[in-house]
Structure formats: structure tokens, C-alpha cells
Design a protein around this motif. Sequence first.
Motif, short mmCIF file in Angstrom:
data_model
loop_
_atom_site.label_atom_id
_atom_site.label_comp_id
_atom_site.label_asym_id
_atom_site.label_seq_id
_atom_site.Cartn_x
_atom_site.Cartn_y
_atom_site.Cartn_z
N SER A 18 0.83 -1.20 0.00
CA SER A 18 0.00 0.00 0.00
C SER A 18 0.87 1.25 0.00
O SER A 18 1.77 1.39 0.84
N ARG A 55 -1.95 -1.22 -3.96
CA ARG A 55 -3.07 -0.33 -3.67
C ARG A 55 -2.55 0.93 -2.99
O ARG A 55 -1.34 1.09 -2.85
N PHE A 61 -4.99 7.33 -5.60
CA PHE A 61 -3.98 6.29 -5.79
C PHE A 61 -2.59 6.91 -5.75
O PHE A 61 -1.76 6.52 -4.92
N ALA A 106 -5.16 -2.09 -7.59
CA ALA A 106 -6.51 -1.69 -7.21
C ALA A 106 -6.46 -0.21 -6.90
O ALA A 106 -5.84 0.20 -5.91
N LEU A 193 -10.13 -4.03 -2.69
CA LEU A 193 -9.16 -4.99 -2.14
C LEU A 193 -9.70 -6.41 -2.16
O LEU A 193 -8.98 -7.33 -2.60
#
Length: 265
Positions: A18, A55, A61, A106, A193
Motif C-alpha cells: 500500500s 493499492r 492512488f 486496485a 481490495l
Amino acid sequence: MDEQPITIEARGAIEVVSLNRPDRLNAMNEPLIAALLDYFTALRDRAAVRVVVLRAEGRAFCAGLDLAGWPRDPDAGPVHQVWRTQRMIAAVMQAMRRCPQPIIAAAQGPACGGGFSLLLASDVRYGAPDLRMNAAYIKIGLGGCDMGASYFLPRLVGSSVASEYLLTGRFMSAEKAAACGLVSEIVPHEELLPKALSLAAEMLQTSPMGLRLTKDALNLNIDAGSMEHAFALEDRQQVMLSGTADTVEARAAFFEKRDAVWGDA
């Protein structure tokens, strides 16, 4: 400076990476890029990790380059400074393509500049309804081709659509991205997710070596010089894989009507 610009969560053979600068819309500063480069480079020697989910925390993002996030060397000229930044970010995209693990992205909200390229360098992309992507460079007096966009985008969506967006810097919506096959599916925020993890779990049902070599062949054959080159690579891979213990196990599991039990890749 962020203490932890990315977080890594292990879920068995899946790792969830992440981007972790939500207060800066996950913009790329030097610590973030250094962490991503170290992570994706090291994956080549981590066979126990079979799939990666990429992600980001927060509402975006990645908003692109953090102009204030790259300390300047007073002894380096402006060309050397920009060159160092360019090469460091580009190396991340190259490491993503070279690592043997499939990368499932994602994404939600803005994915601009280098953030757009992180998605392009991934193998599968899911997008939230508010995903908006652009190659922002041409909007600030630079060329529209940067961070691999001129390599990845035409191969993913064709030259006409790629030219439309690279020559203008306009934003591509999630709907447009889905229509031209850039994202596999538009998924609500809360399901991003789980959707990526579900696909990753499906990939884990395949043989370790088969999964790695499938990504390898896909990437190599994008640049194949001819149809003959592509078939030759596929033929060699299949012959090689047919002699592995995974193939023996797969056949036994098929005839015994059970799930295969895979060894290490």
C-alpha cells in the motif's frame, strides 16, 4: 519525511503493498520511490511470494511527483538532479515488469503522471468509479511520453487512444478505461481490495512455475519480432514445464479429483 512510505501485509503467498502517504495523495517523494524500488527489485529472489496486490491509502492512488519531496544536491546541476529523479522512478516501473510475480493493481481517485505509470506497469488493474488517470507531463511544458507511458499505453489500448491522451494530458475516466480494456472491471471502493485478493487467490491455484513463466511470456511476447518468435517461446516454455514436478502433481490431482498441492517455485 514519512517513516513508512509503503506498508506491506503478508497474506500467505500474497503480499498487499500500500502506498502510504494519504495526506499528500500518495505523491512520489524520494523515500516512497526508494521503498518501491527496493521492494520490487527484491521480489526476484522471493519465490515464496507468488502474487502482489498494489493499492493506496486515502482518496487518491497517486497524484504523481511530489516536487518538494526530492532533496537537492547543491553540488549537482539541474540536469543531473532531474536525471537522477527520472532514472530512479523509471527503475521502479522496470522492476515491476521484471519481477516474476503478477501484480494486481486496485486504484481509486487520481492516478497522475508517475501514478498512472504504476498502473500501466501492473499486470491486472481494477478501478473504483472515481478513478481518473492522466499523463500529466505535457500540461507542465514537458513531453507527454514519460515513465514508460509511451511504451505501455499503446500496447494496452492501441495507438489512437494512446495518442489522444498522451498528446493532450486529458484525464481518462474509469468508464473509458474499462471500455478500452485498460482496467478489467470497475469496482466500488469498499470492494477493491477483496476483488484483487479474490483474483490473487485464483492465481494461487495454478502451479508456481507456470504462473511465473506465464507472466514472463506475456511480457516478452508483447515485443516479439514476429508470430514465429511468440510461438517459439511458448513451445519452449511448455516443453520445459511439462518436465516439472508441478505437472506431475497437476495430472495426479486431476485424475484423483482433488486440489493440487504445489511445491516451491
